[in-house]
Design a protein around this motif. Structure first.
Motif, PDB file in Angstrom:
ATOM      1  N   ALA A   1       0.840  -1.209   0.000  1.00 28.87           N
ATOM      2  CA  ALA A   1       0.000   0.000   0.000  1.00 28.87           C
ATOM      3  C   ALA A   1       0.869   1.251   0.000  1.00 28.87           C
ATOM      4  O   ALA A   1       1.953   1.260   0.579  1.00 28.87           O
TER       5      ALA A   1
ATOM      6  N   THR B   1      -4.133  -1.922  -2.173  1.00 24.20           N
ATOM      7  CA  THR B   1      -2.787  -2.308  -2.614  1.00 24.20           C
ATOM      8  C   THR B   1      -2.793  -2.628  -4.116  1.00 24.20           C
ATOM      9  O   THR B   1      -3.856  -2.763  -4.732  1.00 24.20           O
TER      10      THR B   1
ATOM     11  N   ARG C   1       5.527   0.320  -7.882  1.00 25.10           N
ATOM     12  CA  ARG C   1       4.125   0.394  -7.454  1.00 25.10           C
ATOM     13  C   ARG C   1       3.326   1.332  -8.364  1.00 25.10           C
ATOM     14  O   ARG C   1       2.222   1.014  -8.796  1.00 25.10           O
TER      15      ARG C   1
END
Length: 411
Positions: free
Chosen positions: A282, A364, A384
């Motif tokens: 996350a 996430t 990410r």
């Protein structure tokens, strides 16, 4: 054993559409995509399928465990497969080179199908709202012309062209008319429908225009798709087995499941035999955002009401604009299907707040991938931010598989 039907995937992104066609028994000849990170993801997934089909899946797990570098991992599979992922923009300048590479990979085989959809920003309603010229001068409006060039060269029996509903109204429908005209001139008949991913078992309300075309001499018509409704829920059926984590926490690499699987995860193949997944990580949020998240989750879970940004306490309001985008903080629906996952999730997670107040964070990478129905062993390359962008731009795998099965029946 019958020969597999083949396809070329244009504007392939991270491969959601392609994954659905592979699951339905099709074989990719080439993927063409301009974004390098998405191409790296496609190369890794190509390696996965090769290793799985050749009884060498442990080598893929070895890569996910971080025991081998990416470039070295790719070298463990035939070079021509890695080269079948063509990292280039599709333009009049690049077409000859793309054709040359596809021809080399194709050999004597024929292409049965072309799939893919040009980048949707030029057709999207949000994109047009942000552009002072309403995207009228965006060169992406004309990428369909190159798509048609592939139809002319490879003469597939059918094609699937995917895009956002905004394509129906872009330039008062003129672009859509131009697409239909160009495709018919290339020798195809075609039809369009707005299909929703939630009717294909995806836990997401995501509408897409799906144009399907076939050679004029074939006696085909647009397939019928059932609108299947299901009773599954995001929190209970999709997220419940993942470890509970806080903002800024999680693992890029291996994450062991916290609970047993659910019937939904089994039925859809999202959990597929491994005892772990990856990229359950996350982004970090500041205290101001987290306080807003708490208010938004409380309002949604207890009152089933969405947060209006303009109604927050003054001390929490950091944006000058309180007139538009007042829904910029949005909680993922815990009791039903999620709202649409879009590429902007890479810029901030405020529009995708986790519905469990105890975790108090945005979703996430793995949770976003699950909302898009990617299997848990699908690995998104680089970072990410790039992973979120690839996921938001993708076609949900289950939706793609449902379309692919109907195409296969016709062919």
């Amino acid at each position: 054993m019958s020969k597999k039907l083949t396809y070329i995937d244009l504007f392939a992104g991270a491969g959601g559409l392609s994954e659905g066609f592979i699951r339905a028994g099709f074989e990719p000849i080439a993927h063409v995509e301009m974004n390098k990170d998405a191409c790296d993801t496609l190369k890794t997934r190509t390696a996965f399928h090769y290793l799985k089909n050749n009884g060498r899946i442990k080598e893929y797990h070895n890569y996910l465990n971080g025991n081998i570098k990416r470039e070295d991992f790719w070298k463990t599979i035939p070079e021509h497969l890695i080269k079948s992922v063509i990292n280039t923009e599709i333009s009049s300048e690049t077409l000859p080179n793309i054709f040359e590479k596809i021809d080399a990979e194709l050999g004597k085989q024929k292409v049965d199908l072309v799939i893919g959809g040009p980048p949707c920003q030029a057709y999207s309603v949000a994109g047009r709202a942000r552009d002072p010229k309403g995207m009228s001068e965006d060169p992406r409006n004309h990428l369909y012309k190159y798509y048609v060039e592939f139809l002319k060269r490879y003469n597939p029996k059918m094609f699937v062209f995917e895009n956002v509903p905004g394509i129906l109204s872009a330039n008062n429908g003129v672009y859509l008319e131009l697409i239909f005209k160009a495709v018919r001139e290339a020798g195809y008949e075609l039809d369009k429908k707005v299909l929703n991913a939630k009717h294909f078992g995806v836990l997401q309300d995501r509408k897409r225009v799906i144009i399907i075309g076939w050679k004029k001499e074939l006696d085909f018509k647009y397939p019928e798709f059932e609108e299947k409704e299901h009773q599954y829920e995001v929190l209970k059926d999709l997220f419940s087995d993942l470890p509970k984590i806080q903002t800024g926490k999680g693992e890029w690499g291996i994450t062991k499941y916290a609970k047993k699987t659910t019937p939904y995860l089994e039925e859809t193949g999202i959990r597929n035999g491994l005892d772990y997944t990856t990229q359950h990580i996350a982004r970090l949020n500041n205290e101001n955002d987290l306080e807003i998240y708490r208010i938004a989750v409380d309002k949604w879970v207890n009152e089933k009401k969405r947060l209006n940004y303009a109604e927050l306490p003054d001390r929490l309001i950091k944006h000058n604009n309180t007139k538009s985008f007042t829904n910029r903080f949005q909680v993922v629906n815990d009791l039903g299907v999620s709202h649409t996952v879009v590429a902007h999730i890479c810029a901030d997670g405020h529009y995708y707040i986790h519905p469990d107040i105890k975790q108090n964070r945005s979703i996430t990478v793995r949770e976003a991938a699950r909302i898009q129905s990617f299997p848990d062993d699908y690995f998104f390359e680089k970072s990410r931010t790039t992973a979120f962008k690839q996921i938001g731009n993708a076609v949900p795998v289950l939706m793609a598989e449902g379309i692919a099965k109907k195409i296969k029946e016709l062919l």
